[in-house]
Motif scaffolding. Structure first.
Motif, PDB file in Angstrom:
ATOM      1  N   PRO A 173     -16.006   4.474   7.114  1.00  0.00           N
ATOM      2  CA  PRO A 173     -14.567   4.274   6.891  1.00  0.00           C
ATOM      3  C   PRO A 173     -13.963   5.400   6.066  1.00  0.00           C
ATOM      4  O   PRO A 173     -14.626   6.028   5.236  1.00  0.00           O
ATOM      5  CB  PRO A 173     -14.507   2.947   6.135  1.00  0.00           C
ATOM      6  CG  PRO A 173     -15.823   2.869   5.432  1.00  0.00           C
ATOM      7  CD  PRO A 173     -16.822   3.529   6.343  1.00  0.00           C
ATOM      8  N   THR A 174     -12.694   5.676   6.306  1.00  0.00           N
ATOM      9  CA  THR A 174     -11.947   6.610   5.469  1.00  0.00           C
ATOM     10  C   THR A 174     -11.472   5.880   4.212  1.00  0.00           C
ATOM     11  O   THR A 174     -11.625   4.664   4.083  1.00  0.00           O
ATOM     12  CB  THR A 174     -10.731   7.155   6.227  1.00  0.00           C
ATOM     13  OG1 THR A 174      -9.849   6.067   6.527  1.00  0.00           O
ATOM     14  CG2 THR A 174     -11.154   7.843   7.520  1.00  0.00           C
ATOM     15  N   GLU A 175     -10.885   6.606   3.293  1.00  0.00           N
ATOM     16  CA  GLU A 175     -10.354   5.975   2.087  1.00  0.00           C
ATOM     17  C   GLU A 175      -9.250   4.974   2.434  1.00  0.00           C
ATOM     18  O   GLU A 175      -9.191   3.876   1.866  1.00  0.00           O
ATOM     19  CB  GLU A 175      -9.813   7.041   1.136  1.00  0.00           C
ATOM     20  CG  GLU A 175      -9.315   6.493  -0.196  1.00  0.00           C
ATOM     21  CD  GLU A 175      -8.839   7.586  -1.137  1.00  0.00           C
ATOM     22  OE1 GLU A 175      -8.252   7.259  -2.190  1.00  0.00           O
ATOM     23  OE2 GLU A 175      -9.054   8.771  -0.821  1.00  0.00           O
ATOM     24  N   ALA A 176      -8.385   5.353   3.377  1.00  0.00           N
ATOM     25  CA  ALA A 176      -7.314   4.445   3.786  1.00  0.00           C
ATOM     26  C   ALA A 176      -7.879   3.202   4.466  1.00  0.00           C
ATOM     27  O   ALA A 176      -7.399   2.082   4.257  1.00  0.00           O
ATOM     28  CB  ALA A 176      -6.348   5.168   4.721  1.00  0.00           C
ATOM     29  N   GLY A 177      -8.907   3.380   5.299  1.00  0.00           N
ATOM     30  CA  GLY A 177      -9.533   2.246   5.960  1.00  0.00           C
ATOM     31  C   GLY A 177     -10.193   1.306   4.978  1.00  0.00           C
ATOM     32  O   GLY A 177     -10.130   0.076   5.114  1.00  0.00           O
ATOM     33  N   MET A 231       0.842  -1.197   0.000  1.00  0.00           N
ATOM     34  CA  MET A 231       0.000   0.000   0.000  1.00  0.00           C
ATOM     35  C   MET A 231       0.874   1.242   0.000  1.00  0.00           C
ATOM     36  O   MET A 231       1.817   1.349   0.802  1.00  0.00           O
ATOM     37  CB  MET A 231      -0.914   0.014   1.223  1.00  0.00           C
ATOM     38  CG  MET A 231      -1.907  -1.111   1.304  1.00  0.00           C
ATOM     39  SD  MET A 231      -2.862  -1.045   2.858  1.00  0.00           S
ATOM     40  CE  MET A 231      -3.650   0.570   2.725  1.00  0.00           C
ATOM     41  N   PRO A 232       0.591   2.220  -0.859  1.00  0.00           N
ATOM     42  CA  PRO A 232       1.392   3.460  -0.869  1.00  0.00           C
ATOM     43  C   PRO A 232       1.366   4.193   0.466  1.00  0.00           C
ATOM     44  O   PRO A 232       2.348   4.832   0.844  1.00  0.00           O
ATOM     45  CB  PRO A 232       0.729   4.290  -1.975  1.00  0.00           C
ATOM     46  CG  PRO A 232      -0.003   3.310  -2.824  1.00  0.00           C
ATOM     47  CD  PRO A 232      -0.437   2.216  -1.901  1.00  0.00           C
ATOM     48  N   GLN A 251       1.571   2.256   9.576  1.00  0.00           N
ATOM     49  CA  GLN A 251       2.134   1.020  10.118  1.00  0.00           C
ATOM     50  C   GLN A 251       2.185   1.005  11.641  1.00  0.00           C
ATOM     51  O   GLN A 251       2.061  -0.059  12.265  1.00  0.00           O
ATOM     52  CB  GLN A 251       3.531   0.787   9.538  1.00  0.00           C
ATOM     53  CG  GLN A 251       4.546   1.873   9.821  1.00  0.00           C
ATOM     54  CD  GLN A 251       5.896   1.579   9.178  1.00  0.00           C
ATOM     55  OE1 GLN A 251       6.185   0.458   8.791  1.00  0.00           O
ATOM     56  NE2 GLN A 251       6.721   2.597   9.039  1.00  0.00           N
ATOM     57  N   ASN A 252       2.342   2.177  12.277  1.00  0.00           N
ATOM     58  CA  ASN A 252       2.366   2.225  13.737  1.00  0.00           C
ATOM     59  C   ASN A 252       0.970   2.107  14.346  1.00  0.00           C
ATOM     60  O   ASN A 252       0.841   2.025  15.579  1.00  0.00           O
ATOM     61  CB  ASN A 252       3.024   3.517  14.218  1.00  0.00           C
ATOM     62  CG  ASN A 252       4.507   3.563  13.887  1.00  0.00           C
ATOM     63  OD1 ASN A 252       5.178   2.535  13.812  1.00  0.00           O
ATOM     64  ND2 ASN A 252       5.017   4.766  13.653  1.00  0.00           N
ATOM     65  N   ASN A 253      -0.046   2.110  13.507  1.00  0.00           N
ATOM     66  CA  ASN A 253      -1.425   1.985  13.990  1.00  0.00           C
ATOM     67  C   ASN A 253      -2.028   0.621  13.663  1.00  0.00           C
ATOM     68  O   ASN A 253      -3.228   0.410  13.864  1.00  0.00           O
ATOM     69  CB  ASN A 253      -2.296   3.093  13.385  1.00  0.00           C
ATOM     70  CG  ASN A 253      -1.910   4.470  13.870  1.00  0.00           C
ATOM     71  OD1 ASN A 253      -0.890   5.026  13.459  1.00  0.00           O
ATOM     72  ND2 ASN A 253      -2.710   5.049  14.752  1.00  0.00           N
TER      73      ASN A 253
END
Length: 247
Positions: free
Chosen positions: A134-138, A95-96, A102-104
């Motif tokens: 959800p957000t886009e990242a989620g 994932m970009p 990563q810390n989450n």
């Protein structure tokens, strides 16, 4: 006029010997490269290669060769849980935006299976703060997780958690509070996972805990307490220990 015949050319018939020697050299060099690659490969790759050469037909059948999201992949139990975690982490690194999140993302092995906690930040990394949307990242992250987990026959449990910050106007008997948010967040994650290929029969529980199981109990209002958790259950646990509280 008589012309004497020429002696046959030696170079024309003796020129193929070097090709055989070169082929042997190239084969040996390729074998060397394979050995060097295997020496630096992960334990999961070494285990897969070893299993294949010991029993090609049996190992192929065990891995499964069905269509995507068929659940015919290698079952996850206590003996290979580290391989599952490594496989999922490798997929997420593609994932970009992985470096930012990563810390989450926390992996842990519990008595029930592999737990994946998606912990929030102040801004709302995976879900909009105070909302089950959800957000886009989620959305992207849950789709990747579904693609990996749907290849396995394991059951999945989805949990929703909040921090201890109360909703304005919420009460135990009325309003929208942390109990509702934790359940709605888990249900939203379930829908996204199914859309991305997780099979309906894989999800066996959807749990909401509000702020009753804080991941940072020393700081109840820490945003990392707000999280959605996936538990990939072991296949060797027929009666895994259930949660103390369930909504």
């Amino acid at each position: 006029m008589y012309r004497p015949s020429r002696a046959p050319s030696r170079t024309r018939h003796a020129g193929g010997a070097w090709k055989v020697a070169y082929a042997d050299f190239a084969t040996a060099l390729l074998a060397l490269f394979i050995v060097l690659w295997m020496m630096n490969s992960s334990a999961k790759v070494k285990q897969s290669i070893s299993g294949y050469f010991k029993d090609p037909r049996g190992y192929t059948a065990r891995l499964g060769s069905g269509p995507a999201h068929s659940g015919e992949g290698l079952p996850v139990d206590r003996s290979n849980i580290a391989g599952l975690q490594e496989m999922i982490e490798q997929a997420l690194r593609k994932m970009p935006e992985f470096k930012k999140m990563q810390n989450n993302i926390k992996f842990s092995v519990t008595g029930e299976g592999l737990r994946i906690d998606l912990m929030e930040n102040e801004q709302g990394m995976f879900f909009v703060s105070g909302s089950p949307n959800p957000t886009e990242a989620g959305n992207h992250l849950l789709h990747l997780l579904a693609e990996e987990i749907s290849e396995m026959p394991n059951q999945v449990v989805i949990e929703g958690h909040t921090d201890a910050s109360p909703f304005r106007g919420a009460a135990p008997t009325s309003g929208y509070g942390n109990w509702e948010l934790s359940v709605d967040g888990a249900k939203a994650a379930r829908r996204l996972l199914h859309q991305a290929g997780l099979r309906p029969e894989q999800v066996v529980e959807v749990r909401g805990f509000a702020d009753q199981k804080l991941i940072r109990p020393a700081d109840p209002n820490d945003p990392k307490n707000r999280r959605v958790s996936l538990v990939v259950r072991f296949t060797d646990d027929k009666n895994p220990a259930g949660p103390e509280k369930k909504q």
